[in-house]
Motif scaffolding. Structure first.
Motif, short mmCIF file in Angstrom:
data_model
loop_
_atom_site.label_atom_id
_atom_site.label_comp_id
_atom_site.label_asym_id
_atom_site.label_seq_id
_atom_site.Cartn_x
_atom_site.Cartn_y
_atom_site.Cartn_z
N LYS A 23 0.86 -1.19 0.00
CA LYS A 23 0.00 0.00 0.00
C LYS A 23 0.88 1.23 0.00
O LYS A 23 1.76 1.36 0.84
CB LYS A 23 -0.90 0.02 1.24
N LYS A 30 -0.67 -8.42 6.40
CA LYS A 30 -2.09 -8.73 6.32
C LYS A 30 -2.57 -9.14 7.70
O LYS A 30 -1.82 -9.68 8.50
CB LYS A 30 -2.33 -9.90 5.36
N ILE A 43 -15.35 -8.79 8.04
CA ILE A 43 -15.85 -8.31 6.75
C ILE A 43 -17.21 -7.62 6.93
O ILE A 43 -17.44 -6.53 6.41
CB ILE A 43 -15.96 -9.48 5.75
N MET A 48 -17.32 -4.54 4.12
CA MET A 48 -16.42 -4.75 2.98
C MET A 48 -17.16 -5.52 1.89
O MET A 48 -17.54 -6.67 2.08
CB MET A 48 -15.17 -5.51 3.44
N ASN A 50 -17.48 -7.34 -1.78
CA ASN A 50 -16.66 -8.16 -2.68
C ASN A 50 -15.38 -8.67 -2.04
O ASN A 50 -14.38 -8.88 -2.71
CB ASN A 50 -16.33 -7.42 -3.98
N TYR A 51 -15.38 -8.87 -0.72
CA TYR A 51 -14.25 -9.47 -0.03
C TYR A 51 -14.69 -10.80 0.56
O TYR A 51 -15.83 -10.96 0.98
CB TYR A 51 -13.75 -8.55 1.09
N GLY A 65 -9.45 -11.42 1.25
CA GLY A 65 -9.03 -11.00 -0.07
C GLY A 65 -10.24 -10.64 -0.92
O GLY A 65 -11.38 -10.94 -0.58
N ARG A 66 -9.96 -9.98 -2.03
CA ARG A 66 -11.04 -9.57 -2.93
C ARG A 66 -11.56 -10.74 -3.72
O ARG A 66 -10.80 -11.62 -4.12
CB ARG A 66 -10.54 -8.51 -3.90
N GLU A 67 -12.85 -10.70 -3.99
CA GLU A 67 -13.48 -11.68 -4.87
C GLU A 67 -13.82 -10.94 -6.15
O GLU A 67 -14.56 -9.96 -6.14
CB GLU A 67 -14.75 -12.23 -4.23
N PHE A 68 -13.25 -11.39 -7.24
CA PHE A 68 -13.46 -10.73 -8.52
C PHE A 68 -14.64 -11.35 -9.25
O PHE A 68 -14.85 -12.56 -9.18
CB PHE A 68 -12.19 -10.81 -9.37
N LYS A 73 -15.93 -19.51 -6.38
CA LYS A 73 -15.48 -19.62 -5.00
C LYS A 73 -14.90 -21.02 -4.79
O LYS A 73 -15.47 -22.00 -5.25
CB LYS A 73 -16.63 -19.43 -4.02
#
Length: 76
Positions: A23, A30, A43, A48, A50-51, A65-68, A73
């Motif tokens: 960052k 983390k 979360i 948060m 999309n995490y 972490g991010r979920e794109f 999953k």
């Protein structure tokens, strides 16, 4: 340019991406959680979007972490 001898970095920070996030040009650790429910509460608490929580294969703790979109999953 072709790299003929690509050797992985063998210093102590070679797997930084698993336990650190970059960052503003600096590496920050983390946050890790003992259980999946703790990570999911975190979360929800901070809203948060999309995490997701995932189990780290290196430290066997939970990270966030991010979920794109379009990614499946992984069932743990």
């Amino acid at each position: 340019m072709i790299y003929q001898r690509k050797v992985p970095n063998k210093n102590k920070h070679s797997n930084r991406r698993y336990h650190y996030v970059k960052k503003n040009g600096k590496w920050k650790p983390k946050h890790s959680f003992e259980t999946q429910s703790e990570a999911e509460r975190f979360i929800k608490k901070y809203g948060m979007v999309n995490y997701v929580a995932y189990l780290c294969p290196y430290c066997c703790k939970w990270h966030i972490g991010r979920e794109f979109p379009g990614e499946e999953k992984e069932v743990v």
